[in-house]
Design a protein around this motif. Structure first.
Motif, mmCIF file in Angstrom:
data_model
loop_
_atom_site.group_PDB
_atom_site.id
_atom_site.type_symbol
_atom_site.label_atom_id
_atom_site.label_comp_id
_atom_site.label_asym_id
_atom_site.label_seq_id
_atom_site.Cartn_x
_atom_site.Cartn_y
_atom_site.Cartn_z
ATOM 1 N N MET A 1 7.982 -8.592 -49.875
ATOM 2 C CA MET A 1 7.032 -9.098 -50.836
ATOM 3 C C MET A 1 5.907 -9.768 -50.045
ATOM 4 S SD MET A 1 7.986 -12.204 -53.447
ATOM 5 C CE MET A 1 8.730 -13.330 -52.282
ATOM 6 N N ARG A 2 4.694 -9.412 -50.347
ATOM 7 C CA ARG A 2 3.522 -10.005 -49.695
ATOM 8 C C ARG A 2 3.206 -11.331 -50.374
ATOM 9 N NH1 ARG A 2 -2.369 -7.617 -50.287
ATOM 10 N NH2 ARG A 2 -3.480 -8.955 -48.849
ATOM 11 N N ALA A 3 3.288 -12.409 -49.600
ATOM 12 C CA ALA A 3 3.118 -13.752 -50.150
ATOM 13 C C ALA A 3 2.370 -14.604 -49.128
ATOM 14 C CB ALA A 3 4.483 -14.366 -50.457
ATOM 15 N N VAL B 1 -0.393 -15.247 -44.483
ATOM 16 C CA VAL B 1 0.124 -14.163 -45.313
ATOM 17 C C VAL B 1 1.331 -13.595 -44.591
ATOM 18 C CG1 VAL B 1 -0.397 -11.948 -46.376
ATOM 19 C CG2 VAL B 1 -2.183 -13.686 -46.192
ATOM 20 N N ALA B 2 2.416 -13.400 -45.318
ATOM 21 C CA ALA B 2 3.652 -12.911 -44.708
ATOM 22 C C ALA B 2 4.322 -11.905 -45.626
ATOM 23 C CB ALA B 2 4.595 -14.080 -44.448
ATOM 24 N N ASP B 3 5.091 -11.036 -45.023
ATOM 25 C CA ASP B 3 5.922 -10.110 -45.782
ATOM 26 C C ASP B 3 7.321 -10.713 -45.811
ATOM 27 O OD1 ASP B 3 6.601 -7.857 -47.220
ATOM 28 O OD2 ASP B 3 7.029 -6.665 -45.435
ATOM 29 N N PHE C 1 5.879 -24.374 -48.748
ATOM 30 C CA PHE C 1 5.920 -23.683 -50.028
ATOM 31 C C PHE C 1 5.364 -22.281 -49.878
ATOM 32 C CE2 PHE C 1 1.835 -25.945 -50.286
ATOM 33 C CZ PHE C 1 0.971 -25.021 -50.855
ATOM 34 N N ILE C 2 5.701 -21.457 -50.845
ATOM 35 C CA ILE C 2 5.309 -20.053 -50.860
ATOM 36 C C ILE C 2 4.557 -19.786 -52.149
ATOM 37 C CG2 ILE C 2 6.170 -17.673 -50.955
ATOM 38 C CD1 ILE C 2 8.700 -18.735 -49.471
ATOM 39 N N ILE C 3 3.479 -19.026 -52.051
ATOM 40 C CA ILE C 3 2.769 -18.569 -53.241
ATOM 41 C C ILE C 3 3.059 -17.079 -53.361
ATOM 42 C CG2 ILE C 3 0.547 -18.324 -54.401
ATOM 43 C CD1 ILE C 3 -0.446 -20.593 -52.503
ATOM 44 N N ASP D 1 4.401 -8.772 -54.960
ATOM 45 C CA ASP D 1 3.308 -8.927 -53.998
ATOM 46 C C ASP D 1 2.100 -9.590 -54.647
ATOM 47 O OD1 ASP D 1 4.705 -7.540 -52.012
ATOM 48 O OD2 ASP D 1 3.854 -5.609 -52.600
ATOM 49 N N LEU D 2 1.397 -10.389 -53.858
ATOM 50 C CA LEU D 2 0.097 -10.896 -54.271
ATOM 51 C C LEU D 2 -0.927 -9.775 -54.123
ATOM 52 C CD1 LEU D 2 0.053 -14.326 -52.394
ATOM 53 C CD2 LEU D 2 0.297 -13.997 -54.856
ATOM 54 N N THR D 3 -1.910 -9.758 -55.002
ATOM 55 C CA THR D 3 -3.016 -8.815 -54.861
ATOM 56 C C THR D 3 -3.937 -9.308 -53.746
ATOM 57 O OG1 THR D 3 -4.448 -9.970 -56.420
ATOM 58 C CG2 THR D 3 -2.938 -8.313 -57.350
ATOM 59 N N ASP D 4 -4.832 -8.441 -53.286
ATOM 60 C CA ASP D 4 -5.806 -8.853 -52.276
ATOM 61 C C ASP D 4 -6.640 -10.029 -52.768
ATOM 62 O OD1 ASP D 4 -4.939 -6.855 -50.552
ATOM 63 O OD2 ASP D 4 -6.538 -5.462 -51.121
ATOM 64 N N GLU D 5 -7.035 -9.990 -54.041
ATOM 65 C CA GLU D 5 -7.842 -11.066 -54.616
ATOM 66 C C GLU D 5 -7.063 -12.377 -54.650
ATOM 67 O OE1 GLU D 5 -7.346 -8.053 -56.184
ATOM 68 O OE2 GLU D 5 -9.295 -7.184 -55.676
ATOM 69 N N GLN D 6 -5.788 -12.316 -55.003
ATOM 70 C CA GLN D 6 -4.972 -13.532 -55.028
ATOM 71 C C GLN D 6 -4.776 -14.089 -53.618
ATOM 72 O OE1 GLN D 6 -1.639 -11.772 -57.064
ATOM 73 N NE2 GLN D 6 -2.191 -12.732 -59.025
ATOM 74 N N VAL D 7 -4.564 -13.223 -52.646
ATOM 75 C CA VAL D 7 -4.425 -13.677 -51.262
ATOM 76 C C VAL D 7 -5.680 -14.431 -50.850
ATOM 77 C CG1 VAL D 7 -4.320 -12.919 -48.852
ATOM 78 C CG2 VAL D 7 -2.749 -11.942 -50.532
ATOM 79 N N GLU D 8 -6.829 -13.861 -51.123
ATOM 80 C CA GLU D 8 -8.095 -14.503 -50.760
ATOM 81 C C GLU D 8 -8.261 -15.847 -51.482
ATOM 82 O OE1 GLU D 8 -11.724 -15.133 -48.932
ATOM 83 O OE2 GLU D 8 -10.258 -13.568 -48.488
ATOM 84 N N LYS D 9 -8.028 -15.853 -52.786
ATOM 85 C CA LYS D 9 -8.216 -17.057 -53.595
ATOM 86 C C LYS D 9 -7.320 -18.206 -53.143
ATOM 87 C CE LYS D 9 -7.843 -18.679 -58.387
ATOM 88 N NZ LYS D 9 -7.622 -18.253 -59.785
ATOM 89 N N TYR D 10 -6.014 -17.944 -52.968
ATOM 90 C CA TYR D 10 -5.082 -19.025 -52.666
ATOM 91 C C TYR D 10 -5.080 -19.397 -51.183
ATOM 92 C CZ TYR D 10 -3.949 -18.673 -57.487
ATOM 93 O OH TYR D 10 -4.060 -18.669 -58.860
#
Length: 122
Positions: A1-3, A14-16, A79-81, A91-100
């Motif tokens: 899961m990409r988080a 960002v980690a898998d 913590f993990i998002i 998985d987080l989307t690319d947009e969520q990765v950027e935002k958070y």
């Protein structure tokens, strides 16, 4: 899961992550405690953290703020998002990765001022 993993005094990374309780506990509960998920955002994401972080005196990590920017809680320890579906993490989307990543990019220092906790980004 990409988080995204956020550790105290570190930039988010960002980690898998392998899905499942065992891998989450290895990241979040090395010193005891249990997994908790909080949902402070309107996006389909959750913050996975140690529900006993404060009781275990884990280091203060990042503040959660209301719509006015005022601190209403502080997450202690790692913590993990992660993204959310109706039944599980995803998985987080690319947009969520950027935002958070941007939201939690700056490290925070905390000072108690009377009954209030004040946060400074560094």
């Amino acid at each position: 899961m990409r988080a995204i993993i956020v550790e105290p005094d570190e930039r988010p990374c960002v980690a898998d992550i392998q899905p499942g309780l065992r891998s989450l506990r290895a990241i979040l509960c090395r010193n005891g405690g249990h997994i908790e998920v909080v949902y402070p955002f309107e996006d389909n994401v959750g913050i996975i953290c140690n529900d006993e972080g404060k009781l275990l005196s884990l280091p203060l990590n990042r503040a959660l703020r209301n719509e006015n920017g005022d601190v209403y809680d502080v997450i202690c320890g790692n913590f993990i998002i992660a993204g959310l579906t109706e039944e599980d993490f995803t998985d987080l989307t690319d947009e969520q990765v950027e935002k958070y990543t941007q939201m939690f990019y700056k490290k925070e220092l905390f000072i108690r001022k009377g009954q209030r906790l004040v946060s400074f980004t560094v």
